[in-house]
Design an enzyme around this catalytic site. Structure first.
Site, PDB file in Angstrom:
ATOM      1  NE  ARG A   1      -4.236   1.772   2.167  1.00  0.00           N
ATOM      2  CZ  ARG A   1      -4.355   2.799   3.015  1.00  0.00           C
ATOM      3  NH1 ARG A   1      -3.445   3.002   3.943  1.00  0.00           N
ATOM      4  NH2 ARG A   1      -5.387   3.621   2.914  1.00  0.00           N
TER       5      ARG A   1
ATOM      6  CB  ILE B   1      -5.532   5.631  -0.875  1.00  0.00           C
ATOM      7  CG1 ILE B   1      -5.448   4.092  -0.924  1.00  0.00           C
ATOM      8  CG2 ILE B   1      -4.884   6.137   0.415  1.00  0.00           C
ATOM      9  CD1 ILE B   1      -4.003   3.558  -0.995  1.00  0.00           C
ATOM     10  CB  SER B   2     -10.653   3.152   0.162  1.00  0.00           C
ATOM     11  OG  SER B   2     -11.372   3.739  -0.892  1.00  0.00           O
ATOM     12  CD  GLN B   3     -11.277   2.855   7.672  1.00  0.00           C
ATOM     13  OE1 GLN B   3     -12.278   3.465   7.299  1.00  0.00           O
ATOM     14  NE2 GLN B   3     -11.182   2.262   8.839  1.00  0.00           N
ATOM     15  N   PRO B   4      -8.097   0.748   4.554  1.00  0.00           N
ATOM     16  CG  PRO B   4      -5.872   0.198   5.069  1.00  0.00           C
ATOM     17  CD  PRO B   4      -6.859   1.333   5.138  1.00  0.00           C
TER      18      PRO B   4
END
Ligand code: SAH
Length: 221
Positions: free
Chosen positions: A43, A69-72
């Site tokens: 990431r 970037i989206s949260q994992p």
């Protein structure tokens, strides 16, 4: 790309990634294929080098162009929800962004078609996916609210930006034989993640919890 940069050191090391996997497990992610992807997708290569040290925190981060970037956890939740219900051959993603969700998902399905409305962001992502050896993804610069007709119907659709209501064009491109869409719906501050499963002309909606996404914007930039 060097092996060292791919593997990461210090705050991007294997141990840091394992902590993130543990956290997602504690929050209820169970699909080992998904947890494996979170463990193995670097990431830190999807964000600016200045933010690398924060790449394995469970948080959204800025990627420029006013996007994130989206949260994992959310990527894992959406991927898990999409995979439930059987093998996927043909998946549409709306909102490629930096390509993190795309890369997590790609090896778990046969083919991903992904659409992004910000051209320079998409071109950067195209290079990144090539560097990472992600091959079963086709990318397109376009307004994803109308889907990508050429490759429809899709047995899975994942939307990574939030519309106020689910676009009719996307519902129409879902396979009538159990096609499913994971989509965050609603205004800023009050979005709900939905799974919509299509059987012929019936669309069954399940609520998967509150989320925070950038808005799905019509047209291209
Ligand atoms: N999938 C990304 C998150 C992307 S953020 C990840 O894994 O981190 C949402 C993305 O959706 C942004 O890049 C934004 O430009 C894009 N987007 C918003 N509206 C869109 C539309 N109508 N068509 C295609 N992409 C759109």
């Amino acid at each position: 790309m060097s092996d060292a940069r791919l593997a990461g050191i210090g705050m991007t090391s294997a141990r840091t990634r394992e902590r993130l996997v543990l956290r997602l497990r504690e929050q209820g992610i169970k699909d080992e294929r998904v947890l494996d992807r979170v463990r193995n997708v670097p990431r830190h290569l999807f964000v600016d080098e200045a933010l690398s040290s924060r790449a394995y925190e469970d948080t959204a981060l800025p990627i420029g162009f006013g996007q994130t970037i989206s949260q994992p956890f959310v990527v894992a939740r959406m991927t898990e929800a999409l995979l439930q219900g059987g093998e996927l051959h043909n998946v549409l993603e709306v909102g490629t962004g930096c390509g993190y969700q795309t890369t997590v998902l790609a090896p778990l399905v046969a083919r991903v078609s992904s659409v992004e409305r910000i051209k320079p962001l998409l071109e950067r992502t195209r290079e990144r996916l090539k560097d990472l050896g992600v091959r079963n993804v086709r990318l397109r610069y376009a307004d994803g609210t109308v889907g990508w007709k050429a490759h429809a119907p899709y047995d899975g659709i994942v939307v990574t930006a939030a519309p106020l209501v689910v676009p009719q064009g996307l519902l129409a491109q879902l396979s009538p034989k159990g096609g499913r869409m994971i989509v965050p719906v609603g205004p800023d501050g009050a979005q709900e993640l939905l799974r919509i499963t299509r059987r012929d002309d019936h669309f069954v909606r399940e609520k998967l919890g509150g989320v925070t996404f950038v808005p799905l914007v019509g047209g291209t930039a």
